[in-house]
Motif scaffolding. Structure first.
Motif, mmCIF file in Angstrom:
data_model
loop_
_atom_site.group_PDB
_atom_site.id
_atom_site.type_symbol
_atom_site.label_atom_id
_atom_site.label_comp_id
_atom_site.label_asym_id
_atom_site.label_seq_id
_atom_site.Cartn_x
_atom_site.Cartn_y
_atom_site.Cartn_z
ATOM 1 N N GLY A 98 -2.109 6.481 4.990
ATOM 2 C CA GLY A 98 -0.823 6.306 5.642
ATOM 3 C C GLY A 98 -0.989 6.077 7.139
ATOM 4 O O GLY A 98 -2.049 6.320 7.722
ATOM 5 N N GLU A 99 0.041 5.561 7.757
ATOM 6 C CA GLU A 99 0.069 5.328 9.204
ATOM 7 C C GLU A 99 -1.109 4.470 9.676
ATOM 8 O O GLU A 99 -1.661 4.677 10.752
ATOM 9 C CB GLU A 99 0.097 6.659 9.964
ATOM 10 C CG GLU A 99 1.311 7.518 9.630
ATOM 11 C CD GLU A 99 1.316 8.829 10.390
ATOM 12 O OE1 GLU A 99 0.284 9.166 11.002
ATOM 13 O OE2 GLU A 99 2.347 9.522 10.347
ATOM 14 N N TRP A 129 0.834 -1.204 0.000
ATOM 15 C CA TRP A 129 0.000 0.000 0.000
ATOM 16 C C TRP A 129 0.867 1.252 0.000
ATOM 17 O O TRP A 129 1.890 1.324 0.681
ATOM 18 C CB TRP A 129 -0.896 0.036 1.234
ATOM 19 C CG TRP A 129 -1.948 -1.036 1.284
ATOM 20 C CD1 TRP A 129 -2.120 -2.079 0.423
ATOM 21 C CD2 TRP A 129 -2.961 -1.180 2.289
ATOM 22 N NE1 TRP A 129 -3.176 -2.856 0.805
ATOM 23 C CE2 TRP A 129 -3.720 -2.342 1.951
ATOM 24 C CE3 TRP A 129 -3.307 -0.469 3.425
ATOM 25 C CZ2 TRP A 129 -4.798 -2.775 2.721
ATOM 26 C CZ3 TRP A 129 -4.382 -0.893 4.197
ATOM 27 C CH2 TRP A 129 -5.123 -2.027 3.841
ATOM 28 N N GLN A 130 0.424 2.244 -0.774
ATOM 29 C CA GLN A 130 1.052 3.546 -0.789
ATOM 30 C C GLN A 130 0.010 4.594 -0.392
ATOM 31 O O GLN A 130 -1.180 4.432 -0.652
ATOM 32 C CB GLN A 130 1.601 3.885 -2.187
ATOM 33 C CG GLN A 130 2.654 2.919 -2.702
ATOM 34 C CD GLN A 130 3.948 2.997 -1.924
ATOM 35 O OE1 GLN A 130 4.339 4.076 -1.470
ATOM 36 N NE2 GLN A 130 4.620 1.870 -1.754
ATOM 37 N N LYS A 131 0.469 5.644 0.237
ATOM 38 C CA LYS A 131 -0.449 6.706 0.645
ATOM 39 C C LYS A 131 -1.198 7.252 -0.560
ATOM 40 O O LYS A 131 -0.602 7.565 -1.589
ATOM 41 C CB LYS A 131 0.331 7.834 1.332
ATOM 42 C CG LYS A 131 -0.557 8.893 1.975
ATOM 43 C CD LYS A 131 0.274 9.914 2.739
ATOM 44 C CE LYS A 131 -0.612 10.963 3.392
ATOM 45 N NZ LYS A 131 0.186 11.958 4.157
ATOM 46 N N GLY A 132 -2.516 7.346 -0.446
ATOM 47 C CA GLY A 132 -3.363 7.817 -1.545
ATOM 48 C C GLY A 132 -3.948 6.709 -2.384
ATOM 49 O O GLY A 132 -4.819 6.959 -3.221
ATOM 50 N N GLU A 153 -3.163 -3.454 12.709
ATOM 51 C CA GLU A 153 -4.306 -2.769 13.310
ATOM 52 C C GLU A 153 -4.561 -1.509 12.490
ATOM 53 O O GLU A 153 -3.731 -0.596 12.448
ATOM 54 C CB GLU A 153 -4.001 -2.407 14.766
ATOM 55 C CG GLU A 153 -5.209 -1.861 15.501
ATOM 56 C CD GLU A 153 -4.925 -1.633 16.976
ATOM 57 O OE1 GLU A 153 -4.628 -0.471 17.336
ATOM 58 O OE2 GLU A 153 -4.973 -2.610 17.752
ATOM 59 N N LEU A 154 -5.709 -1.460 11.794
ATOM 60 C CA LEU A 154 -6.035 -0.352 10.894
ATOM 61 C C LEU A 154 -7.190 0.455 11.475
ATOM 62 O O LEU A 154 -8.191 -0.116 11.916
ATOM 63 C CB LEU A 154 -6.419 -0.880 9.510
ATOM 64 C CG LEU A 154 -5.383 -1.780 8.818
ATOM 65 C CD1 LEU A 154 -5.957 -2.354 7.532
ATOM 66 C CD2 LEU A 154 -4.103 -1.003 8.533
ATOM 67 N N GLN A 155 -7.042 1.773 11.446
ATOM 68 C CA GLN A 155 -8.119 2.648 11.907
ATOM 69 C C GLN A 155 -8.949 3.074 10.697
ATOM 70 O O GLN A 155 -8.440 3.685 9.760
ATOM 71 C CB GLN A 155 -7.566 3.887 12.618
ATOM 72 C CG GLN A 155 -8.668 4.751 13.233
ATOM 73 C CD GLN A 155 -8.130 5.988 13.915
ATOM 74 O OE1 GLN A 155 -7.903 7.006 13.274
ATOM 75 N NE2 GLN A 155 -7.920 5.890 15.225
#
Length: 302
Positions: free
Chosen positions: A112-113, A46-49, A84-86
């Motif tokens: 991200g994060e 995964w990449q941001k966006g 753990e994904l928010q």
């Protein structure tokens, strides 16, 4: 075939009426304006966006935050890919839609994060592969058009086959039923392009037949007589030399304008090939003959 035979709900039938869709043919020719590739990539890719899709276990009770009138933000945690994904979902304040300890399927934007803003959050598995995206009118939900098209595709036998079999064989075209199924439910990119190619051919064939039919009626018009030298002088103002093909296309148009029969011409070419120059030359000739003209263009594209 009338749309009433599809047995749609009153709401969906009303939405199609708002869109000006009243027949099965109009509905099936409401093609997707783009396709999204839905692949469930591993978390480490995964990449941001990125738009991401995944299944996970709801690991926290959802918290609903009121943002204003009729606007909410719901947050909860999901365990997926050993991470753990928010997850944040907007305007879905129903806590029972996100029960603690159950599996949920998410598609959304990775911020991200370990944070994801969900576009879809549902109990059933996500659709994978090439997913069509349709234009929508006010009040229409993303799931409406695919569900309506599913019903329409069951009645393809009601549509006439406009391309003769010999032309299909000669140009390696799909049959009518397959082309409509693949443009609305493409198995892969290769078969999607085959469907688009077939339906474009059908459209141009119908256009050509209509043009020939009109021409056969022998409709007459007043010839547009103009000074060729002045028309050429207009083209000489451009800061570049026209290509031989552009010049030929312009001469063909000017020749038609001087005739007493109605001109039917389709100028086809790639982006940047000079189609607009040909149109401007036709307008200039029309002006020099003392007549009026108008140019219409899709402003969002041009």
């Amino acid at each position: 075939m009338e749309l009433t035979e599809l047995k749609l709900t009153a709401r969906r039938f009303g939405l199609l009426q708002k869109m000006g869709i009243t027949t099965l043919e109009q509905l099936l020719k409401t093609y997707p304006f783009r396709y999204e590739s839905h692949e469930q990539l591993p978390f480490d890719q995964w990449q941001k966006g990125d738009t991401v899709g995944f299944a996970g276990l709801i690991a926290s009770r959802p918290a609903v935050i009121r943002l204003g009138k009729n606007r909410t933000m719901t947050r909860f945690t999901v365990i997926s890919w050993n991470q753990e994904l928010q997850v944040t979902v907007f305007n879905r304040p129903w806590l029972n839609a996100f029960p603690f300890g159950e599996t949920i399927h998410i598609r959304g934007t990775y911020n991200g994060e370990g944070k994801v803003t969900a576009m879809q959050a549902q109990k059933k598995p996500l659709e994978e592969g090439l997913v069509p995206v349709y234009s929508m009118t006010k009040g229409m939900k993303p799931a409406d058009m695919p569900a309506i098209l599913d019903k329409a595709l069951e009645h393809l036998d009601q549509l006439p086959d406009l391309v003769p079999p010999d032309l299909r064989r000669r140009y390696r075209l799909l049959d009518k039923d397959t082309s409509y199924r693949w443009i609305h439910r493409p198995p892969d990119e290769k078969r999607l392009h085959l469907a688009i190619r077939t339906l474009k051919y059908e459209e141009f064939l119908c256009f050509q037949c209509a043009v020939q039919s009109e021409s056969a009626l022998g409709q007459r018009k007043t010839p547009r007589m103009f000074d060729h030298a002045l028309a050429d002088a207009f083209l000489d103002q451009f800061p570049y030399d026209l290509t031989a093909d552009q010049r030929q296309a312009i001469e063909d148009v000017w020749s038609d304008q001087r005739r007493d029969t109605t001109m039917y011409r389709l100028v086809q070419g790639d982006v940047g090939s000079g189609k607009t120059v040909v149109a401007m030359a036709a307008i200039r000739a029309c002006e020099l003959s003392g007549a009026q003209s108008a140019m219409m263009a899709p402003t969002e594209i041009l």
